[in-house]
Design a protein around this motif. Sequence first.
Motif, short mmCIF file in Angstrom:
data_model
loop_
_atom_site.label_atom_id
_atom_site.label_comp_id
_atom_site.label_asym_id
_atom_site.label_seq_id
_atom_site.Cartn_x
_atom_site.Cartn_y
_atom_site.Cartn_z
N THR A 18 0.85 -1.19 0.00
CA THR A 18 0.00 0.00 0.00
C THR A 18 0.88 1.24 0.00
OG1 THR A 18 -1.73 -1.14 1.24
CG2 THR A 18 -1.83 1.25 1.20
N ASN A 20 0.66 5.19 0.63
CA ASN A 20 -0.19 6.22 1.23
C ASN A 20 0.40 7.61 0.96
OD1 ASN A 20 -2.17 4.56 2.96
ND2 ASN A 20 -0.18 3.72 3.51
N TYR A 21 -0.47 8.57 0.83
CA TYR A 21 -0.06 9.96 0.59
C TYR A 21 -1.15 10.89 1.09
CZ TYR A 21 -2.85 8.49 -3.41
OH TYR A 21 -3.83 7.92 -4.19
N SER A 22 -0.80 12.15 1.27
CA SER A 22 -1.77 13.13 1.79
C SER A 22 -1.53 14.49 1.15
CB SER A 22 -1.68 13.23 3.31
OG SER A 22 -0.39 13.67 3.70
N THR A 36 -3.28 10.46 -7.46
CA THR A 36 -3.64 9.05 -7.59
C THR A 36 -3.47 8.54 -9.01
OG1 THR A 36 -5.25 9.35 -5.80
CG2 THR A 36 -5.43 7.35 -7.13
N SER A 54 -7.34 1.83 -5.72
CA SER A 54 -7.00 3.13 -5.13
C SER A 54 -8.24 3.76 -4.52
CB SER A 54 -6.40 4.05 -6.19
OG SER A 54 -7.37 4.36 -7.18
N ASN A 60 -6.38 12.85 1.81
CA ASN A 60 -5.45 11.71 1.75
C ASN A 60 -5.98 10.65 0.80
OD1 ASN A 60 -7.08 9.64 3.38
ND2 ASN A 60 -6.99 11.38 4.78
N TYR A 62 -4.76 6.43 -1.05
CA TYR A 62 -3.81 5.32 -1.09
C TYR A 62 -3.99 4.54 -2.38
CZ TYR A 62 -7.68 2.16 0.11
OH TYR A 62 -8.86 1.47 0.10
N PRO A 98 4.95 10.12 -0.80
CA PRO A 98 4.24 8.84 -0.61
C PRO A 98 5.05 7.85 0.20
CG PRO A 98 4.09 9.57 -2.90
CD PRO A 98 5.08 10.47 -2.24
#
Length: 616
Positions: A18, A20-22, A36, A54, A60, A62, A98
């Motif tokens: 996975t 993840n990002y924000s 994304t 996704s 946020n 992922y 990320p």
Amino acid sequence: MSKLSVKLNPSSSLPSITVNYSWSNSSPYTLERSITSKLEASFSTLKGVKTIQSKSSKGNGYVLLEFDSYKDLDIARFEVAMLIRQVYKKLPEQSSYPTININRPNDEEDSAFLSYSIKANTSALSIKEKVTSSIEPIIGAIKNVDRTEVSGANAKEYVITTNTLLLKTLKISKRDIVQALQKAFTKEGLGNFIRNERFLTFSIVPHSQLLDKNIPIKKVQNRIIYLRDIATIKKQEQEAQSFFRINGDNAVTLHIFPRKRANVISLADEIESILQVESKNLPKGYTITKTYDSTEYLRQELAKIYKRSLYTVGILLLFILCIYRSFKYLLITLISLGANICIAFLFYFIFQIEIQLYSLAGITISLGLIIDNSIVMIDHIKHQHNKSVFISILAATLTTIGALSVIYFLDDENKMNLIDFALVIIINLSISLGVAFYLIPALMEKIQIPLKAEKNWSRTLKKRFYNIYRHIISFQLRFKKLAILLIILIFGIPLFMLPDTLENNDTWYEKTYNTTLGSDWYVEHVKPHIDTYLGGTFRLFNNYVFENGYYSRNAENKLYVIATVEKGATIHQVNEVFLTLENYLKQYEEIKKFTTNVYNDLSLIHISEPTRLGMI
């Protein structure tokens, strides 16, 4: 047995990662378009990727990458990291870098198996600092604890305030500051090599985990600009981004996660004993309360399985005693069964087989097969005084083991669930061959079973049974074609799997099919009857079992209340709504526990073991 991994469900699964990002306060649409979609396009070039999923939410998102069973996750993680470095330059400046997480095998390990609530007459932040400094390191040092998390209090953060006019004069962008901060706190690899058969890795680690004003930002002309030159730094408590409560009470909660192959029952007992000691060393006013223990449900389910297995063995042994009417016969069977199970547990440990729902089912099923092998060998030695029947036992056992090999040809997801089931039966049956060939003859030398004269009623019953069996075989041999036809019809002819029509109507055989078996008259008036009478049990299985089958892992009963709000609502507004709902739930004594998670625009309450779901 204490060294084996005890779980409710299998912990094996397909490898997945996975990312993840924000992006603070960004809308889902903006996040999808700017981050994304770019990451998905980059990850689609990876080899071994089965699916890419996704989700873009407010602030946020992922991307979930699922690989085939042959993909090495270490290599996959390296490839994903390389692609992120290439794409990051194209992402918005305000977005975070990320992060990559190798997923845990299943939901059972994604959630904590133990949770403890810590309360005191002080602020939540003070309680959290006390827990992280005194209790959390001790629990985290336990052998089979994977990690711990402390929730319920907002951590402190550094707020960096910059002078916009000064940044423009020096031609320093926000991205320059972000990259300088990331570099200051990032562990960077320098390479690796092998020396004296040891794999060594060199890396640069941050000198300090605290924000330093002397971090270099950028070189302007001949001068190095430091963070202190362009910004002021202030440390303060973070604004609430989420709320977590247990039974409607604000408290600091310690969540404990087990390792993959840990025996969670013995681990829970060890943690409980340690916390009882540590609670006495805490300052006055501190209390530790267990709020969740997944092993309670696991213990109940395992107790049911143990009881069923005991009933199975008891019934089989009772039949042996009733038929052979000999306690010596029963004793030999019991000793051989006990030896088989004890040796099997050694091999479970060697091959790292988990004791869980599927493997326990395999053990229960194999008990009858093990006893069968013992009975055949005991009976043959008793009457023939040799071990020549072993070849027949070997052939019968190998056919059963061969049938289990079908599991290896299933799709990866089902194979992960059933592989321990197959291995347990294969190990038990393989050991039963050794027990039948070596142990049972040795036992029969020590425990002599006298031959008893067969009674008249027993001889008459056998004769009647053999006569009935002989007549059935004779009938089948006399009417071979009819017998074969009946067997085929009982199994079924798969005419129901033929399509109603062929889409293309170009070739001669397509036209012929569409005018005969694909015609409207045949499909409406003839096909339903043909499918019913000729489909047999295969049609019933295909329509009512295989097509409509749904398989899910065993888990504790929970009721989820999920709420979403319209765009623009603050997290504090959502929290007010759920506070009202929590006050309503507190009046029901039937609820074992309920936890509340409030984050972004989606919030949920999950209620554990509600005894009256309909009433709630």
